[in-house]
Design an enzyme around this catalytic site. Structure first.
Site, PDB file in Angstrom:
ATOM      1  N   CYS A  59     -23.858 -24.248   6.190  1.00 19.23           N
ATOM      2  CA  CYS A  59     -24.247 -24.364   4.776  1.00 19.23           C
ATOM      3  C   CYS A  59     -23.156 -25.082   3.962  1.00 19.23           C
ATOM      4  CB  CYS A  59     -24.510 -22.974   4.196  1.00 19.23           C
ATOM      5  SG  CYS A  59     -25.118 -23.065   2.496  1.00 19.23           S
ATOM      6  N   CYS A  63     -19.892 -20.061  -1.216  1.00 19.28           N
ATOM      7  CA  CYS A  63     -19.932 -18.646  -1.632  1.00 19.28           C
ATOM      8  C   CYS A  63     -18.840 -17.891  -0.867  1.00 19.28           C
ATOM      9  CB  CYS A  63     -21.306 -18.058  -1.359  1.00 19.28           C
ATOM     10  SG  CYS A  63     -22.644 -19.119  -1.966  1.00 19.28           S
ATOM     11  N   CYS A  66     -19.370 -15.534   2.302  1.00 17.54           N
ATOM     12  CA  CYS A  66     -20.414 -15.826   3.284  1.00 17.54           C
ATOM     13  C   CYS A  66     -19.894 -16.372   4.613  1.00 17.54           C
ATOM     14  CB  CYS A  66     -21.416 -16.803   2.682  1.00 17.54           C
ATOM     15  SG  CYS A  66     -22.864 -17.015   3.737  1.00 17.54           S
ATOM     16  N   CYS A 103     -38.488 -10.684   5.619  1.00 20.62           N
ATOM     17  CA  CYS A 103     -37.712 -11.586   4.765  1.00 20.62           C
ATOM     18  C   CYS A 103     -37.036 -12.648   5.614  1.00 20.62           C
ATOM     19  CB  CYS A 103     -36.624 -10.828   4.023  1.00 20.62           C
ATOM     20  SG  CYS A 103     -37.226  -9.417   3.129  1.00 20.62           S
ATOM     21  N   CYS A 134     -41.227 -12.534   2.271  1.00 23.27           N
ATOM     22  CA  CYS A 134     -40.149 -12.888   1.333  1.00 23.27           C
ATOM     23  C   CYS A 134     -39.352 -14.016   1.966  1.00 23.27           C
ATOM     24  CB  CYS A 134     -39.258 -11.667   1.099  1.00 23.27           C
ATOM     25  SG  CYS A 134     -37.851 -12.005   0.013  1.00 23.27           S
ATOM     26  N   CYS A 194     -37.074 -11.298  -6.330  1.00 23.89           N
ATOM     27  CA  CYS A 194     -36.110 -10.382  -5.713  1.00 23.89           C
ATOM     28  C   CYS A 194     -34.741 -10.922  -6.090  1.00 23.89           C
ATOM     29  CB  CYS A 194     -36.307 -10.369  -4.198  1.00 23.89           C
ATOM     30  SG  CYS A 194     -35.039  -9.426  -3.331  1.00 23.89           S
ATOM     31  N   ARG A 266     -32.837  -1.914  -3.839  1.00 21.02           N
ATOM     32  CA  ARG A 266     -32.581  -1.903  -2.388  1.00 21.02           C
ATOM     33  C   ARG A 266     -31.123  -1.662  -2.063  1.00 21.02           C
ATOM     34  NH1 ARG A 266     -34.474  -6.821  -0.368  1.00 21.02           N
ATOM     35  NH2 ARG A 266     -36.515  -5.871  -0.480  1.00 21.02           N
TER      36      ARG A 266
HETATM   37  N1  SAM Z   1     -28.583 -19.567   1.260  1.00 25.89           N
HETATM   38  C1  SAM Z   1     -29.407 -18.871   0.392  1.00 25.89           C
HETATM   39  C2  SAM Z   1     -28.726 -18.519  -0.910  1.00 25.89           C
HETATM   40  O1  SAM Z   1     -27.543 -18.184  -0.897  1.00 25.89           O
HETATM   41  O2  SAM Z   1     -29.375 -18.562  -1.957  1.00 25.89           O
HETATM   42  C3  SAM Z   1     -30.043 -17.637   0.971  1.00 25.89           C
HETATM   43  C4  SAM Z   1     -29.296 -16.713   1.897  1.00 25.89           C
HETATM   44  S1  SAM Z   1     -27.914 -15.824   1.250  1.00 25.89           S
HETATM   45  C5  SAM Z   1     -27.140 -15.259   2.711  1.00 25.89           C
HETATM   46  C6  SAM Z   1     -28.599 -14.436   0.404  1.00 25.89           C
HETATM   47  C7  SAM Z   1     -27.674 -13.444  -0.225  1.00 25.89           C
HETATM   48  O3  SAM Z   1     -27.081 -12.619   0.766  1.00 25.89           O
HETATM   49  C8  SAM Z   1     -26.505 -13.952  -1.017  1.00 25.89           C
HETATM   50  O4  SAM Z   1     -26.861 -14.380  -2.298  1.00 25.89           O
HETATM   51  C9  SAM Z   1     -25.624 -12.724  -1.085  1.00 25.89           C
HETATM   52  O5  SAM Z   1     -25.918 -11.947  -2.235  1.00 25.89           O
HETATM   53  C10 SAM Z   1     -25.982 -11.960   0.192  1.00 25.89           C
HETATM   54  N2  SAM Z   1     -24.840 -11.988   1.143  1.00 25.89           N
HETATM   55  C11 SAM Z   1     -24.421 -13.050   1.845  1.00 25.89           C
HETATM   56  N3  SAM Z   1     -23.328 -12.749   2.585  1.00 25.89           N
HETATM   57  C12 SAM Z   1     -23.040 -11.444   2.315  1.00 25.89           C
HETATM   58  C13 SAM Z   1     -22.016 -10.560   2.752  1.00 25.89           C
HETATM   59  N4  SAM Z   1     -21.042 -10.953   3.574  1.00 25.89           N
HETATM   60  N5  SAM Z   1     -22.045  -9.285   2.293  1.00 25.89           N
HETATM   61  C14 SAM Z   1     -23.004  -8.879   1.438  1.00 25.89           C
HETATM   62  N6  SAM Z   1     -23.990  -9.685   0.992  1.00 25.89           N
HETATM   63  C15 SAM Z   1     -24.011 -10.954   1.417  1.00 25.89           C
HETATM   64 FE1  SF4 Z   2     -24.897 -20.888   1.855  1.00 33.02          FE
HETATM   65 FE2  SF4 Z   2     -24.093 -18.425   2.356  1.00 33.02          FE
HETATM   66 FE3  SF4 Z   2     -23.959 -19.356  -0.112  1.00 33.02          FE
HETATM   67 FE4  SF4 Z   2     -26.379 -18.840   0.976  1.00 33.02          FE
HETATM   68  S1  SF4 Z   2     -24.775 -17.342   0.513  1.00 33.02           S
HETATM   69  S2  SF4 Z   2     -25.743 -20.647  -0.198  1.00 33.02           S
HETATM   70  S3  SF4 Z   2     -25.924 -19.349   3.109  1.00 33.02           S
HETATM   71  S4  SF4 Z   2     -22.787 -20.142   1.655  1.00 33.02           S
END
Ligand code: SAM
Ligand code: SF4
Ligand code: DTB
Length: 319
Positions: A59, A63, A66, A103, A134, A194, A266
């Site tokens: 990706c 974030c 992540c 989901c 979802c 959501c 949730r």
């Molecule tokens: N890539 C897309 C996005 O970010 O919009 C969808 C998938 S992303 C993994 C969905 C959500 O998972 C993130 O917005 C975050 O809130 C949650 N998430 C991701 N990594 C996480 C982690 N290590 N611990 C807890 N929540 C996490």
């Molecule tokens: Fe990409 Fe992870 Fe951010 Fe979703 S949460 S946009 S997968 S870096």
């Protein structure tokens, strides 16, 4: 008169209302959350969703929590979008294991137009199994939101993640406003929203308040509110954050329940690192949805046997 009697009972909520709730004695807060919860839900029912990563890793976003960002060295192997057959087999398994919603998550900034047909096929096929659907695919254009809605997608997950003030300490490649714009497109397309976020990212109580306030004052609030406790990932900037205590976490759930009485709250990522007692506190506080199955997207979740034992002890019914 106890000071919580002064708190407003409906949106739009003021920051002072949320501050007052957050500072209540724990017993008063849980009592109040329980009262609200029982007005709208059976307190022994917990909705069960199953996650599948349909496109893992690689990706371009940054974030800070992540495992799937190319900006950090987390050792995760990237893979391409799964085919519909594979997704369908996983959805069937999820259904047979008791999930009512499936989901599908993709590690994208947003879907490419060329992916839309395959995504819409997945929605149609999963729905035909009798599961709610979802997806969480990142940012959407107006047209993409309408396409997913027309395909029958029930919910779109897109998190604000944290307060508007703390947001840019966590993510630089897309703004809080970008997220709100996608959420508005989702709402406008007729899908259910959501939307939630993560705690335990080094934020302060004022940020947790700002985060809940932003969610609760959406009009209407999201139907589904995932509260994730950070799953720390080695190699990410937030891989070594101070975890939030079980009591602080339950407080947050209780305040979310009071602010958004009819939403599903949730207890999302993080159950793997929580004791049975910590999870029980969250259900008492008004959490009524979870992810089932031994994997989330790239991290672990308590498996079926562990959950079955806990829910038997608590008299919880998965719905
Ligand atoms: N890539 C897309 C996005 O970010 O919009 C969808 C998938 S992303 C993994 C969905 C959500 O998972 C993130 O917005 C975050 O809130 C949650 N998430 C991701 N990594 C996480 C982690 N290590 N611990 C807890 N929540 C996490
Ligand atoms: Fe990409 Fe992870 Fe951010 Fe979703 S949460 S946009 S997968 S870096
Ligand atoms: C959400 O708020 N939590 C889920 C779902 N929406 C997509 C994702 C949790 C991911 C936890 C980290 C991982 O497994 O990679």
């Amino acid at each position: 008169m106890p000071k919580d009697e002064n708190v407003l009972r409906a949106a739009p909520w003021l920051r002072a209302d949320v501050e007052t709730l957050m500072a209540l004695p724990f017993a008063a807060l849980i009592f109040r959350a329980q009262k609200v919860h029982r007005e709208h839900f059976n307190p022994s029912d917990v909705q069960a969703s199953r996650l599948l990563s349909i496109k893992t890793g690689g990706c371009p976003e940054d974030c800070g929590y992540c495992s799937q960002s190319t900006k950090f060295d987390t050792g995760l192997k990237a893979s391409k979008l799964l085919d519909t057959e594979t997704v369908l087999a996983e959805a069937q398994r999820a259904k047979s294991e008791g999930a009512s919603r499936f989901c599908m998550g993709a590690a994208w900034r947003g879907p490419k137009d060329r992916d839309m047909n395959a995504l819409c096929d997945m929605v149609g096929e999963v729905k035909a199994l009798g599961l709610e659907t979802c997806m969480t695919l990142g940012m959407l254009s107006d047209e993409q939101a309408l396409q997913l809605s027309a395909a029958g997608l029930d919910y779109y997950n897109h998190n604000i993640d944290t307060s508007p003030e703390y947001y840019d300490k966590v993510i630089s490649t897309r703004t809080f406003e970008d997220r709100i714009a996608t959420l508005e497109r989702v709402r406008g397309s007729g899908m259910k929203v959501c939307c939630g976020g993560i705690v335990g990212m080094g934020e302060e109580v004022k940020d947790r308040i700002g985060f809940l306030l932003a969610l609760a004052n959406m009009s209407p609030p999201p139907e589904s509110v995932p509260i994730n406790s950070l799953m720390p990932i080695d190699g990410t900037p937030l891989g070594h954050s101070e975890p939030i205590s079980a009591i602080e976490f339950a407080r947050l759930i209780a305040v979310a329940r009071i602010l958004m009485p009819t939403s599903y709250v949730r207890l999302s990522a993080g159950r793997e690192n929580m004791s049975d007692e910590a999870q029980a506190l969250c259900f008492l506080a008004g959490a009524n949805s979870i992810f089932v199955g031994d994997e989330l997207l790239t991290t672990n979740n308590p498996g079926r046997d562990k959950d079955a034992a806990l829910f038997e002890r608590l008299g919880v019914r998965l719905v």
